[in-house]
Design an enzyme around this catalytic site. Structure first.
Site, PDB file in Angstrom:
ATOM      1  N   ASP A  78       0.818  -1.214   0.000  1.00 39.92           N
ATOM      2  CA  ASP A  78       0.000   0.000   0.000  1.00 39.92           C
ATOM      3  C   ASP A  78       0.855   1.268   0.000  1.00 39.92           C
ATOM      4  O   ASP A  78       1.484   1.588   1.006  1.00 39.92           O
ATOM      5  CB  ASP A  78      -0.909  -0.027   1.238  1.00 39.92           C
ATOM      6  CG  ASP A  78      -1.862   1.147   1.270  1.00 39.92           C
ATOM      7  OD1 ASP A  78      -2.111   1.743   0.203  1.00 39.92           O
ATOM      8  OD2 ASP A  78      -2.357   1.473   2.362  1.00 39.92           O
ATOM      9  N   ASP A 277      -2.156   5.699  -5.323  1.00 41.12           N
ATOM     10  CA  ASP A 277      -2.431   4.790  -4.212  1.00 41.12           C
ATOM     11  C   ASP A 277      -2.679   3.365  -4.676  1.00 41.12           C
ATOM     12  O   ASP A 277      -3.771   3.015  -5.107  1.00 41.12           O
ATOM     13  CB  ASP A 277      -3.648   5.301  -3.430  1.00 41.12           C
ATOM     14  CG  ASP A 277      -3.951   4.406  -2.239  1.00 41.12           C
ATOM     15  OD1 ASP A 277      -3.070   3.646  -1.819  1.00 41.12           O
ATOM     16  OD2 ASP A 277      -5.088   4.477  -1.734  1.00 41.12           O
TER      17      ASP A 277
END
Ligand SMILES: *[C@@H]1O[C@H](CO)[C@@H](O)[C@H](O)[C@H]1NC(C)=O
Ligand SMILES: *[C@@H]1O[C@H](CO)[C@@H](O)[C@H](O)[C@H]1NC(C)=O
Ligand SMILES: *[C@@H]1O[C@H](CO)[C@@H](O)[C@H](O)[C@H]1NC(C)=O
Ligand SMILES: *[C@@H]1O[C@H](CO)[C@@H](O)[C@H](O)[C@H]1NC(C)=O
Length: 503
Positions: A78, A277
C-alpha cells in the site's frame, strides 16, 4: 492509548556482503474483497472513514516473514499508508479460516515484544474499516531480504481486513503512533538504515490487468518496464497542508475513441492534486471529470460509490489519457481494457448479455481524488519519499523476460528522469467535497438490472451490437437515489458484501 515513548529503536543484523543497493520482489495480483486503502487524517489528528463500496476488485500482495523462526505471510502493498500490520492467528476472523494470506502467531516467535497492548488501531477510508490490536516489535524480512530486527508492527486481533498491509508511504503518515512527534521507524526507514537501499525510494510495476504479477524494486528502477522517459513530479501538499503522501498534479484527462477523436473531460486550467495509491483498486476523479467519463460510457450508479457498465466494454478500442505536471509534463495512456473487467452482475441479472462489470472509476471519497490500480497498471511509477517526488512513465506491459535495474543512489537523482514538471495542484475545496456526480442511477426490472444511461462516446462495434433484455426500458432519471441501490442488490439476490477498502 499511546505507545511507550522511545520504544522501538531498530537494530539490524549486519550484512557483510556488498548489498546490490536494491531489493526486488514480486507483487502478486489477487481478487479478494475490494480494497480502498487510504488513511485519512483530519487536522485535529482524528481519522475519517468516509465512504464504502462493495465489489470484488483486484489487489496486490507481497510476501514477508515475521518472527523467529520466520512465519510467512502475504500482505497488501500500500503506497497510501505507512504502517506494517499483520493479522494475529488468534483473531476471531482468522480462527474461522477467514485469513487466507496467512497469520502471525506471536507466541511462536522468540523475538516478539509487545510495546503497547491494545494500542494499535488503524482506520482506513471506508466506514468500519479498522484493524486493531497490539503494537509490538519483531524481526521481519521483506521478499527474502536480510532480517530487519525490532521492526515496529501492528498485530491485529480485531479485523476488518482479511489480511495485513505493508504501508510504504511517509513515516509522517503513520497511524496512532507513540513517539512525541508521531513517528517511528517505518519499514522504508529501516530498509534504508539497514543499508539495503540507499534512499527511501522504490519503483512499482503492477503490470497488465491480465498478468498474475508485477514487481516492486526498493531502491531501484527497471528501465525495461517503461517506454519514453520518466518525468519527475514534485509531490503536492496533502489535506494536512504538507507533503506526507504521494499527491501529484493532474492537469488533463481526456478520452480518445477508436476513430482517434479525443474528448476533453477536464476543464481548462485543471490542476488537481491526486493521490497515487496502490491500495485503492479504483480511480476516483473529481465530479466534473468523473461525470463526463461515466456518462460517456453510459455507466450507471448502483449505490455506495459503485458504477457498472456492460462487460463487453472491456473489448473496446479506447484510451483514457492523463497528463501531469503542466509544461514539460508526462501523459499516461490507459486503455479501457486495463480498467473494465470485474464482473458484478451475471448476464441473467443484467440488461446486456455480456453482464455488468465494475466501471473502475468513481467520484472522490471524503473530498480527495485517488488514482488507484485502474490507473497505476498503465504507469511505471518511482516513489521517492526522501525527496518528495514521484516520477512517472508509460508502463511497458508484460515485460518479464529481461530486466535492467538501475540503483537509485543517495542524493536527489532519479536514474532515467531528466525532466521535472512543476505545476502546482490543489486539493478539492471543502465546498465541493460533498457534491454528487450527475450520473444516472440503475433500476431493476424483473430480476434484471436496467441500464439507464446511453453512452455519449463513440464506443464502436461493442455498443452498436443489440443489447439484450430490458436495456432502455426505463426512464429512471439521473441523480443519486441511492436508496434504490440496496433494494437493487437485494432484489437480484446478489451478495454485495460490505466493505471496500481504501488503504
Ligand atoms: C509468496 O509465497 C508463496 C509460497 O511460497 C508463493 O506461491 C507466491 O508466489 C509468493 N508470492 C509472491 C508475490 O512472491
Ligand atoms: C478503532 O478505531 C475506530 C475509529 O476510531 C473505532 O471505531 C474502533 O472501534 C476502534 N477499534 C477498536 C478495537 O478499538
Ligand atoms: C499481456 O498478457 C496477457 C496474457 O497474460 C494478455 O491478455 C494481454 O493482452 C497482454 N497485454 C498487452 C498490453 O499486450
Ligand atoms: C484504435 O484506435 C486508434 C485511434 O485512437 C486507431 O489509431 C487504431 O488503429 C485503433 N486500433 C484498432 C485495432 O482498431
Amino acid at each position: 492509548m499511546h505507545l511507550l515513548a522511545g520504544a522501538a529503536i531498530a537494530a539490524f543484523t549486519s550484512t557483510c556482503l556488498a548489498s546490490p543497493g536494491y531489493l526486488k520482489l514480486d507483487v502478486e495480483r489477487r481478487a479478494p474483497l475490494d480494497r480502498r486503502l487510504v488513511r485519512r487524517q483530519n487536522s485535529d489528528g482524528s481519522f475519517d472513514a468516509p465512504v464504502t463500496q462493495n465489489t470484488n476488485k483486484l489487489e496486490y500482495l507481497v510476501n514477508i516473514t515475521v518472527g523467529t523462526p520466520a512465519q510467512r505471510l502475504a500482505v497488501t502493498l500500500d503506497t497510501g499508508s505507512s504502517d506494517l500490520w499483520v493479522p494475529a492467528a488468534s483473531a476471531p476472523l482468522c480462527r474461522k479460516g477467514g485469513c487466507d494470506a496467512g497469520t502471525f502467531d506471536p507466541s511462536a516467535s522468540s523475538t516478539y515484544n509487545v510495546i503497547d497492548e491494545g494500542g494499535f488501531n488503524i482506520t482506513y477510508a471506508a466506514p468500519g474499516d479498522s484493524d486493531a490490536g497490539d503494537w509490538a516489535t519483531d524481526t521481519i524480512t521483506v521478499g527474502g531480504s536480510d532480517p530487519i530486527r525490532d521492526q515496529q508492527i501492528g498485530v491485529a486481533l480485531s479485523l476488518f481486513d482479511s489480511h495485513g498491509v505493508m504501508g510504504v508511504g511517509f513515516d509522517t503518515n503513520e497511524a496512532n503512533n507513540p513517539s512525541p512527534d508521531g513517528v517511528y521507524p517505518s519499514v522504508m526507514d529501516n530498509l534504508q538504515s539497514a543499508g539495503i537501499i540507499n534512499r527511501k525510494a522504490y519503483s512499482l510495476y503492477l503490470n497488465d490487468l491480465q498478468a498474475n504479477k508485477g514487481s516492486i524494486i526498493f531502491g531501484g528502477i527497471d528501465t525495461t518496464k517503461y517506454t519514453g522517459d520518466l518525468v519527475a513530479l514534485p509531490l503536492q501538499a496533502g489535506p494536512e497542508g504538507y507533503v506526507s503522501e504521494f499527491y501529484v498534479t493532474l492537469t488533463s484527462v481526456s478520452f480518445t475513441d477508436h476513430t482517434g477523436q479525443t474528448t476533453q473531460l477536464s476543464p481548462e486550467g485543471y490542476a488537481q492534486s491526486v493521490l497515487l495509491d496502490s491500495g485503492t483498486s479504483q480511480t476516483l476523479l473529481t465530479d466534473d471529470v468523473f461525470s463526463a467519463l461515466a456518462n460517456g460510457f453510459g455507466a450507471v450508479d448502483i449505490g455506495q460509490g459503485s458504477y457498472v457498465v456492460p462487460c463487453k466494454f472491456a473489448g473496446i478500442n479506447g484510451t483514457i489519457s492523463y497528463s501531469f505536471g503542466g509544461d514539460g509534463g508526462v501523459t499516461i495512456d490507459v486503455p479501457v481494457s486495463q480498467v473494465v473487467g470485474n464482473l458484478e452482475f451475471p448476464p441473467e441479472n443484467f440488461a446486456d448479455k455480456s453482464g455488468g462489470c465494475d466501471f473502475g472509476f468513481g467520484p472522490p471519497i471524503g473530498g480527495f481524488s485517488i488514482l488507484g490500480d485502474t490507473f497505476l497498471r498503465s504507469a511505471y511509477v518511482v516513489y521517492d519519499i526522501s525527496n518528495g517526488v514521484a516520477a512517472l512513465a508509460q508502463a511497458a506491459e508484460n515485460r518479464t523476460s529481461t530486466s535492467s535495474i538501475a540503483v537509485i543512489p543517495t542524493g536527489t537523482t532519479i536514474p532515467g528522469a531528466s525532466v521535472t514538471a512543476t505545476a502546482t495542484g490543489t486539493q478539492i475545496p471543502d465546498a465541493q467535497a460533498t457534491e454528487e456526480p450527475a450520473v444516472p442511477t440503475a433500476s431493476v426490472q424483473g430480476t434484471s438490472l436496467v441500464l439507464t444511461g446511453t453512452p455519449t462516446f463513440n464506443l464502436g462495434a461493442a455498443t452498436t451490437a443489440a443489447a439484450t433484455g430490458t436495456a432502455a426500458a426505463t426512464t429512471t432519471s439521473s441523480g443519486r437515489a441511492n436508496a434504490a441501490a440496496a433494494p437493487t442488490a437485494a432484489l437480484l439476490g446478489l451478495g454485495l458484501a460490505a466493505g471496500v477498502m481504501v488503504l
